[in-house]
Design a protein around this motif. Structure first.
Motif, PDB file in Angstrom:
ATOM      1  N   GLU A   1      54.641   6.355 -37.939  1.00 16.22           N
ATOM      2  CA  GLU A   1      55.281   5.293 -36.968  1.00 16.22           C
ATOM      3  C   GLU A   1      54.014   4.244 -36.543  1.00 16.22           C
ATOM      4  O   GLU A   1      53.111   4.682 -36.271  1.00 16.22           O
ATOM      5  CB  GLU A   1      55.640   5.836 -35.676  1.00 16.22           C
TER       6      GLU A   1
ATOM      7  N   TYR B   1      48.707   3.505 -36.241  1.00 19.02           N
ATOM      8  CA  TYR B   1      49.938   4.522 -36.830  1.00 19.02           C
ATOM      9  C   TYR B   1      49.606   5.816 -36.173  1.00 19.02           C
ATOM     10  O   TYR B   1      48.615   6.253 -35.850  1.00 19.02           O
ATOM     11  CB  TYR B   1      49.763   4.629 -38.197  1.00 19.02           C
TER      12      TYR B   1
ATOM     13  N   GLN C   1      56.722  11.760 -41.228  1.00 15.67           N
ATOM     14  CA  GLN C   1      56.791  10.553 -40.273  1.00 15.67           C
ATOM     15  C   GLN C   1      55.540   9.695 -40.265  1.00 15.67           C
ATOM     16  O   GLN C   1      54.525  10.021 -39.951  1.00 15.67           O
ATOM     17  CB  GLN C   1      57.144  11.226 -38.869  1.00 15.67           C
TER      18      GLN C   1
END
Length: 355
Positions: free
Chosen positions: A9, A21, A7
């Motif tokens: 983001e 991030y 993941q």
């Protein structure tokens, strides 16, 4: 150790001034990850292709020339510059070697070399001193090894490891520059496998007694280890957790705010946030701390441990000044307050993780 990105983001999608991030990794082999909240994740990056190409061009190399690297062995010049050598930062030791061995440069001592090297990279060096480019492939032996970058771990779950970081981009010495690891990581696709290493941080650890109150002070990505602290303390059903967090804008840079506010709503966290650009007069975490002195001093008297994570140039000295002022106000001179502060650091009641 190989890690797989599951993941990534971008937390500041609408910000005009920064890209922060939050990334989550798992062991590529599916195993457990052995670390504690407060530890580091060391990430191995690859240098930007455009910078590698520019250096090869300046050195008059094709890239397939064989070079010998200490502890690595024989690799191509392109591999050396891409994977093994530091090219986005200029090591002052190179300037010292230039001056001693080749009588190139007029730096007056170590500090002058450090000042010159700050913000510059290897292309800047070759532009300023083209005679160094005449060394060709031999110049590569002057470069430092590409060191892994340290990231404070932002989690406490052994099945995965999270990091919170800002993609570093800046303009200096007439050229656009970027942080090698932060931009490499920011551009990784999901399921990418990277090299990393878990490393203990013995100087930034939660108290052995989970009922001990903790006071956390962080700004920007200095929030990272506290995300892990909060997660670990929630599992322990631990004592009081107080967090002072500072950023630039609430609308565009409220990092992990949903997670923090959820912990606050459950009664697991007392949260105080300051956003410096959201009002005419800038406010910082130390301003909120000053307003909450009664609370902080009461928790301190109850045995709380103080943690600070963020800039060693701004946040750390601001918190130190404020706390020493309180120590002096509570009894004693400024000199005694400084001595007490230093003693508390040694006792680990005050812990710093600064950069």
């Amino acid at each position: 150790m190989q890690l797989r990105l599951i993941q990534s983001e971008l937390l500041t999608e609408n910000s005009q001034i920064k890209q922060v991030y939050l990334q989550t990794y798992v062991a590529a082999n599916g195993g457990q990850l052995d670390y504690q909240a407060g530890d580091w994740l060391l990430m191995h990056a690859i240098n930007p292709e455009v910078l590698v190409a520019e250096i090869l061009n300046q050195l008059g190399l094709q890239g397939d020339e064989t070079v010998q690297l200490r502890r690595i062995g024989e690799v191509s010049a392109e591999q050396a510059l891409s994977q093994y050598l530091e090219i986005t930062q200029l090591n002052p030791a190179i300037l010292n070697k230039m001056q001693r061995q080749l009588q190139i440069g007029e730096w007056d001592g170590r500090q002058a070399m450090m000042d010159y090297a700050y913000g510059r990279d290897i292309v800047d060096l070759l532009n300023a001193f083209p005679q160094m480019a005449e060394l060709g492939a031999e110049f590569l032996s002057w470069l430092s090894p590409l060191a892994p970058r340290y990231y404070s771990i932002a989690s406490a779950e052994s099945q995965q490891v999270k990091i919170l970081f800002k993609a570093l981009n800046y303009h200096y010495a007439g050229r656009d520059k970027s942080g090698v690891a932060s931009n490499y990581l920011a551009q990784l696709p999901i399921d990418a496998v990277v090299e990393g290493e878990l490393k203990t941080n013995p100087l930034f650890k939660l108290p052995e007694n989970p009922q001990t109150p903790i006071i956390m002070v962080g700004a920007g990505t200095g929030l990272a280890p506290f995300l892990g602290f909060i997660e670990a303390r929630q599992r322990q059903q631990a004592g009081e957790n107080i967090l002072f967090f500072g950023e630039t804008e609430k609308a565009n840079a409220c990092l992990c705010c949903e997670q923090l506010q959820a912990a606050q709503a459950k009664g697991d966290l007392q949260l105080f946030m300051e956003f410096s650009r959201d009002q005419a007069e800038k406010r910082y975490v130390q301003d909120a701390m000053r307003e909450q002195k009664a609370l902080l001093w009461q928790k301190w008297q109850d045995g709380a441990v103080l943690y600070v994570c963020g800039s060693q140039k701004t946040l750390a000295p601001a918190v130190e000044r404020l706390w020493q002022l309180w120590l002096a106000e509570e009894g004693g001179s400024e000199q005694e307050a400084t001595q007490i502060w230093q003693s508390l650091r040694k006792e680990r009641r005050i812990q710093f993780d600064v950069y």
